[in-house]
Design a protein around this motif. Structure first.
Motif, PDB file in Angstrom:
ATOM      1  N   LEU A 216      -3.533  -0.539  -7.915  1.00  0.00           N
ATOM      2  CA  LEU A 216      -2.606  -1.113  -6.932  1.00  0.00           C
ATOM      3  C   LEU A 216      -3.057  -0.863  -5.495  1.00  0.00           C
ATOM      4  CD1 LEU A 216       0.872  -0.304  -8.502  1.00  0.00           C
ATOM      5  CD2 LEU A 216      -0.285  -2.513  -8.367  1.00  0.00           C
ATOM      6  N   VAL A 217      -3.900   0.174  -5.324  1.00  0.00           N
ATOM      7  CA  VAL A 217      -4.361   0.513  -3.975  1.00  0.00           C
ATOM      8  C   VAL A 217      -5.389  -0.492  -3.472  1.00  0.00           C
ATOM      9  CG1 VAL A 217      -5.676   2.258  -2.681  1.00  0.00           C
ATOM     10  CG2 VAL A 217      -3.864   2.971  -4.220  1.00  0.00           C
ATOM     11  N   LEU A 218      -6.129  -1.105  -4.420  1.00  0.00           N
ATOM     12  CA  LEU A 218      -7.280  -1.905  -4.005  1.00  0.00           C
ATOM     13  C   LEU A 218      -6.921  -3.247  -3.374  1.00  0.00           C
ATOM     14  CD1 LEU A 218      -9.855  -1.165  -6.842  1.00  0.00           C
ATOM     15  CD2 LEU A 218      -9.753  -0.252  -4.520  1.00  0.00           C
TER      16      LEU A 218
ATOM     17  N   LEU B 152       0.831  -1.210   0.000  1.00  0.00           N
ATOM     18  CA  LEU B 152       0.000   0.000   0.000  1.00  0.00           C
ATOM     19  C   LEU B 152       0.862   1.254   0.000  1.00  0.00           C
ATOM     20  CD1 LEU B 152      -3.002  -0.833   2.363  1.00  0.00           C
ATOM     21  CD2 LEU B 152      -3.073  -0.307  -0.077  1.00  0.00           C
ATOM     22  N   ALA B 153       1.971   1.202   0.745  1.00  0.00           N
ATOM     23  CA  ALA B 153       2.867   2.362   0.779  1.00  0.00           C
ATOM     24  C   ALA B 153       3.418   2.624  -0.626  1.00  0.00           C
ATOM     25  CB  ALA B 153       3.996   2.124   1.773  1.00  0.00           C
ATOM     26  N   ASP B 154       3.825   1.541  -1.324  1.00  0.00           N
ATOM     27  CA  ASP B 154       4.317   1.697  -2.694  1.00  0.00           C
ATOM     28  C   ASP B 154       3.213   2.203  -3.608  1.00  0.00           C
ATOM     29  OD1 ASP B 154       6.742   0.784  -1.892  1.00  0.00           O
ATOM     30  OD2 ASP B 154       6.446  -1.283  -2.565  1.00  0.00           O
ATOM     31  N   ALA B 155       2.008   1.655  -3.403  1.00  0.00           N
ATOM     32  CA  ALA B 155       0.884   2.027  -4.273  1.00  0.00           C
ATOM     33  C   ALA B 155       0.574   3.507  -4.159  1.00  0.00           C
ATOM     34  CB  ALA B 155      -0.353   1.201  -3.914  1.00  0.00           C
ATOM     35  N   GLN B 156       0.797   4.078  -2.944  1.00  0.00           N
ATOM     36  CA  GLN B 156       0.472   5.490  -2.760  1.00  0.00           C
ATOM     37  C   GLN B 156       1.301   6.367  -3.712  1.00  0.00           C
ATOM     38  OE1 GLN B 156       0.947   7.115   1.182  1.00  0.00           O
ATOM     39  NE2 GLN B 156      -0.226   8.941   0.659  1.00  0.00           N
ATOM     40  N   THR B 157       2.547   5.967  -3.935  1.00  0.00           N
ATOM     41  CA  THR B 157       3.416   6.747  -4.829  1.00  0.00           C
ATOM     42  C   THR B 157       2.838   6.799  -6.243  1.00  0.00           C
ATOM     43  OG1 THR B 157       5.150   5.689  -3.546  1.00  0.00           O
ATOM     44  CG2 THR B 157       5.847   7.063  -5.385  1.00  0.00           C
ATOM     45  N   TYR B 158       2.200   5.689  -6.657  1.00  0.00           N
ATOM     46  CA  TYR B 158       1.690   5.612  -8.038  1.00  0.00           C
ATOM     47  C   TYR B 158       0.178   5.745  -8.087  1.00  0.00           C
ATOM     48  CZ  TYR B 158       6.403   4.017  -8.709  1.00  0.00           C
ATOM     49  OH  TYR B 158       7.764   3.952  -8.703  1.00  0.00           O
ATOM     50  N   ILE B 159      -0.383   6.411  -7.054  1.00  0.00           N
ATOM     51  CA  ILE B 159      -1.840   6.405  -6.915  1.00  0.00           C
ATOM     52  C   ILE B 159      -2.548   7.037  -8.112  1.00  0.00           C
ATOM     53  CG2 ILE B 159      -1.987   8.564  -5.587  1.00  0.00           C
ATOM     54  CD1 ILE B 159      -4.142   7.104  -3.866  1.00  0.00           C
ATOM     55  N   SER B 160      -1.926   8.046  -8.754  1.00  0.00           N
ATOM     56  CA  SER B 160      -2.650   8.674  -9.867  1.00  0.00           C
ATOM     57  C   SER B 160      -2.443   7.930 -11.177  1.00  0.00           C
ATOM     58  CB  SER B 160      -2.246  10.149 -10.012  1.00  0.00           C
ATOM     59  OG  SER B 160      -0.857  10.270  -9.855  1.00  0.00           O
TER      60      SER B 160
END
Lengths: 272, 274, 317
Positions: free
Chosen positions: A238-240, A225-233
């Motif tokens: 990846l966040v789900l 989730l921490a990694d996903a936050q970087t690529y959230i847009s």
């Protein structure tokens, strides 16, 4: 024949799935969960594996499976250790009133002021981040919970007539605790064990989200989730998956605990 | 008749959907100013009967028949109108003074609540009236006690507060469900006297429910004997006690301590030969 | 024992807990590797420079003396200098609290606003549809990590709809409304798990109290179902809810660390987290102590709230 409560049924199913996929991940995952494949970088679900691939092309589905092993392993170890220490303090406090009981109350009050993340920050300074820090930090917080539950339950058992009979027969406190108290409070402890393991998974996820959990490249849901936050847009998918995995695991263990409680203590069914 | 109950049946449904009837077709009439005692052991359906009358049966209960009160059938009356009747036209006193009062509210506020609700009294008017009521039920130092919480009072005092709440709006009908059972014997007599005096002075009809024939004999004009949801016997209290027609009534009388029975004979009523 | 004496004894107990806690924190930080003087000066520093700084910081004194002077500093508000920021730790903590305190308060208010009506509603009619909704909400709310809720909120309300900032904090000087806007999503994320727990407790308490005799007395006075519920059942059901509110404080604090991280808020959690990565031990030491103080002080407040909610406790205890 008692009917199996819905929450026990559902909780049992989810928990079995959780444990099953975690164990399975030790032997088989669709892809190697730590293998990079830069060609698949940030690809969506279906384009690369069932749930897509992360920022360095690792297969998310395989990482979720392997992350389950990490989460469950840390949460279970912490709960077993913290739960055993807490229960030991609790049943001893119930057997010996007086100084020991008071002291256990103090210890609990002190430990209660240290939620897992705080202990992890403190321990992180001492030991550095990692699996061991996570286990200790989470385990420490389990101690007061189990002390409180086991002491309360054990006190009730101690007031029963058959305990008085056992005392008359000249049995010592330790023997009575092992022969009568522990078997009779085991159901309540089991319920708590399931629920606390769920909370442990939640705490582990939080720690690894902050980078204080198990070291990479071992997959963990929190760090995903921490990694996903970087690529959230760019790659919101990846966040789900990791979030749903955490929520399902905790939900399953909670339902399992509630269901066990309903099964063993029907009086509490309405109120809880 | 102010109250007439016809063929009242009450049944309870358990969680599996089976229903058990606990009151099997009771009939009774009550005129204005009259007092009726209902006697029976626990499980005789007497409390269920009273809760049905005030419309506060638990959700799992079903009542059928008729409860005509001042020309309206209470069993079919909409909830909103029932709320208007409760407290204003029908008051109720409960068995357990320990648990029947709200522990987080002063007794004065609990008495005033009904007054403000039904009469729209101002806070200060309601408080003055509550004080008067506390004096009516003979609470000593009422001006101080009005600000007390229930836990600061004895059981007898709390039951007086319970009476004050129930008669606050001078209802036409008062139902007292075992009002003295939970109290010390010495206090029981005082509470019964207060109840008796108030009901007589204010012209309130009373339904007094008890398992204790001695209590019933003290106040009620007529007595209904119930057993397992059925009427055993029904008539003037004096007649029922002196020449019981039913074996069950005789058993109840025999169960009383002999001394109590004697005092019943001497003080309870003026018989033809007294 | 008089109530005043009882309160003093309890306060003394809490003080003792605080002392033990602070000592525990101190010992752990002492045992941590890394000499503050070396960290401040870097690895290339001369041995005698390091020794001079150690003496200057008072690090060469015996351990118990340093512990005592730390505690004296805590009492007087002098917490020492941060190794990395070079500013007084007290100032640093004060600045960060201006974010964390509003965040946690807002979250608590939101959690109460959700859980009280939902729990009361569900508990007043167990088994009804609303009860089912509340049960599902509380089961999911407890299971879902708040930092994930935070990420989802950013995805929906910041990136897709653009209603709220995705993170950062403009400070309070630019206007309170801007500050509040920046705190809304984080406090919702922090509030949902809290609301789930509180809904569950409220529901159970309402079910229990609704069966009490005094509620029937209230109904017999002519109060409608809802009036009796809100005026008689709910006030008496609040005690376990307040207890749970107190028990949730450690979770609220942990949650704040995570949520601040998601929304890059310059709060106390971020401070602690950054201090850990920079090995700013003195900051860690004081922040952890401050959290412990908050937990204990909130427990004291909860004790006081009991007496307000339950008049029986005012005279008896």
């Amino acid at each position: 024949m008692k009917r199996i409560p819905l929450n026990l049924w559902l909780g049992g199913l989810i928990s079995t799935l959780l444990v099953g996929s975690a164990v399975l991940s030790r032997f088989w995952t669709p892809e190697d969960p730590i293998k990079m494949n830069i060609l698949n970088r940030l690809k969506g679900p279906g384009d690369a594996g069932l749930l897509g691939a992360d920022q360095i092309g690792r297969d998310v589905f395989s990482m979720i499976m392997a992350g389950g092993w990490t989460s469950l392993g840390i949460a279970l170890t912490a709960t077993i250790i913290g739960g055993s220490i807490g229960t030991l303090i609790g049943v001893t406090a119930a057997a010996k009133s007086g100084i020991f009981e008071k002291a256990s109350g103090w210890i609990n009050s002190v430990l209660f002021a240290f939620p897992p993340i705080l202990s992890a920050i403190l321990l992180g300074a001492l030991l550095g981040p990692g699996g061991l820090t996570s286990i200790i930090a989470i385990g420490v917080f389990m101690i007061p919970v189990f002390t409180r539950i086991s002491r309360g339950a054990a006190m009730q058992i101690w007031s029963r007539d058959y305990i008085k009979a056992a005392k008359m027969a000249g049995k010592g406190q330790a023997l009575i605790t092992i022969e009568h108290v522990l078997p009779n409070i085991s159901a309540q402890l089991l319920v708590q064990f399931a629920i606390q393991t769920g909370l442990g998974i939640l705490a582990e996820a939080g720690l690894s989200f902050l980078g204080m959990g198990i070291a990479p490249p071992t997959p963990s849901w929190g760090r995903m989730l921490a990694d996903a936050q970087t690529y959230i847009s760019t790659a919101p998918h990846l966040v789900l998956a990791p979030g749903i995995a955490i929520a399902l695991a905790v939900l399953g263990l909670n339902l399992l605990g509630d269901g066990l409680r309903d099964l063993t203590d029907p009086r509490r069914k309405q109120a809880s | 008749m102010m109250l007439s109950i016809r063929d009242l049946r009450v049944s309870f449904e358990d969680s599996s959907g089976d229903s058990t009837e606990v009151v099997h077709g009771i009939n009774l009439d009550l005129a204005r100013g009259e007092s009726l005692g209902i006697v029976g052991e626990s499980g005789s359906g007497k409390s269920v009967l009273s809760l049905a009358t005030i419309g506060l049966l638990p959700g799992t209960a079903r009542a059928s028949g008729q409860i005509m009160f001042e020309g309206q059938d209470l069993l079919t009356l909409p909830e909103k109108q029932m709320c208007g009747l409760r407290g204003r036209k029908i008051g109720m006193i409960f068995q357990e003074p320990m648990s029947a009062l709200n522990p987080a509210m002063t007794v004065g506020a609990q008495i005033a609540e009904g007054l403000r609700l039904h009469k729209g009294m101002s806070q200060s008017d309601a408080k003055t009236e509550a004080l008067r009521l506390l004096e009516m039920v003979q609470i000593p130092q009422a001006t101080q006690r009005i600000n007390s919480y229930p836990h600061e009072m004895s059981g007898g005092q709390r039951q007086r507060v319970g009476i004050a709440i129930a008669i606050a709006l001078k209802p036409d009908l008062l139902i007292a469900d075992e009002p003295t059972t939970a109290l010390d014997v010495t206090v029981q007599a005082e509470i019964l006297d207060i109840l008796d005096d108030l009901v007589t002075d204010l012209g309130i009809s009373l339904i007094l429910i008890s398992h204790d024939l001695g209590v019933i004999a003290r106040i009620s004009d007529r007595t209904l004997v119930m057993y397992k949801g059925d009427e055993m016997e029904h008539g003037d209290t004096e007649r029922v006690l002196r020449s019981p027609q039913h074996d069950y009534t005789r058993k109840l009388l025999d169960a009383m301590p002999s001394r109590a029975r004697k005092s019943l004979d001497q003080t309870g009523m003026e018989g033809p030969h007294a | 024992m008089t109530p005043a004496l009882k309160h003093m004894r309890r306060a003394a107990g809490y003080l003792l807990i605080l002392l033990v806690t602070s000592f525990l924190i101190f010992v752990l930080i002492e045992a941590a590797p890394g000499d503050p003087a070396e960290i401040m000066l870097g690895t290339s520093a001369q041995a005698d420079t390091v020794a001079a700084l150690r003496a200057d910081l008072g690090l060469d004194r015996p351990m118990m003396v340093r512990y005592a002077s730390w505690i004296a500093g805590v009492v007087t508000g002098d917490l020492g200098q941060s190794y990395t920021y070079g500013t007084p730790v007290a100032e640093l903590i004060g600045d960060r609290l201006a974010v964390t305190v509003p965040l946690t308060l807002l979250a608590t208010i939101i959690a109460i606003c959700i859980s009280l009506p939902l729990g009361v509603w569900a508990g007043s009619r167990p088994g009804a549809v609303t009860d089912g909704v509340a049960t599902v909400f509380s089961q999911f709310g407890i299971a879902v990590p708040n930092f994930w809720i935070g990420l989802l909120l950013i995805l929906l309300f910041s990136l897709s709809l653009g209603w709220f900032p995705a993170g950062g904090f403009p400070g309070w000087d630019d206007g309170i409304d801007k500050g509040i806007m920046a705190l809304i999503l984080p406090s919702i994320a922090l509030a949902i798990p809290q609301a789930a727990v509180l809904t569950r407790v409220t529901r159970a308490a309402v079910i229990e109290v609704a069966n009490e005799d005094f509620v029937r007395t209230a109904r017999a006075k002519g109060l409608g179902r809802n009036r009796a519920l809100w005026l008689h059942t709910v006030p008496n059901a609040l005690l376990p809810v307040v207890t749970m509110l107190g028990l949730q404080i450690p979770f609220l604090i942990s949650g704040a660390v995570l949520v601040e991280n998601v929304f890059t808020l310059p709060g106390i959690g971020t401070l602690a987290y950054q201090a850990l990565s920079q090995r700013d031990l003195i900051v860690i030491q004081n922040v952890v102590l401050m959290f412990a103080i908050i937990v204990i002080v909130v427990n004291l407040i909860v004790d006081g709230l009991y007496a307000i909610l339950d008049p029986r406790l005012r005279t008896r205890k």
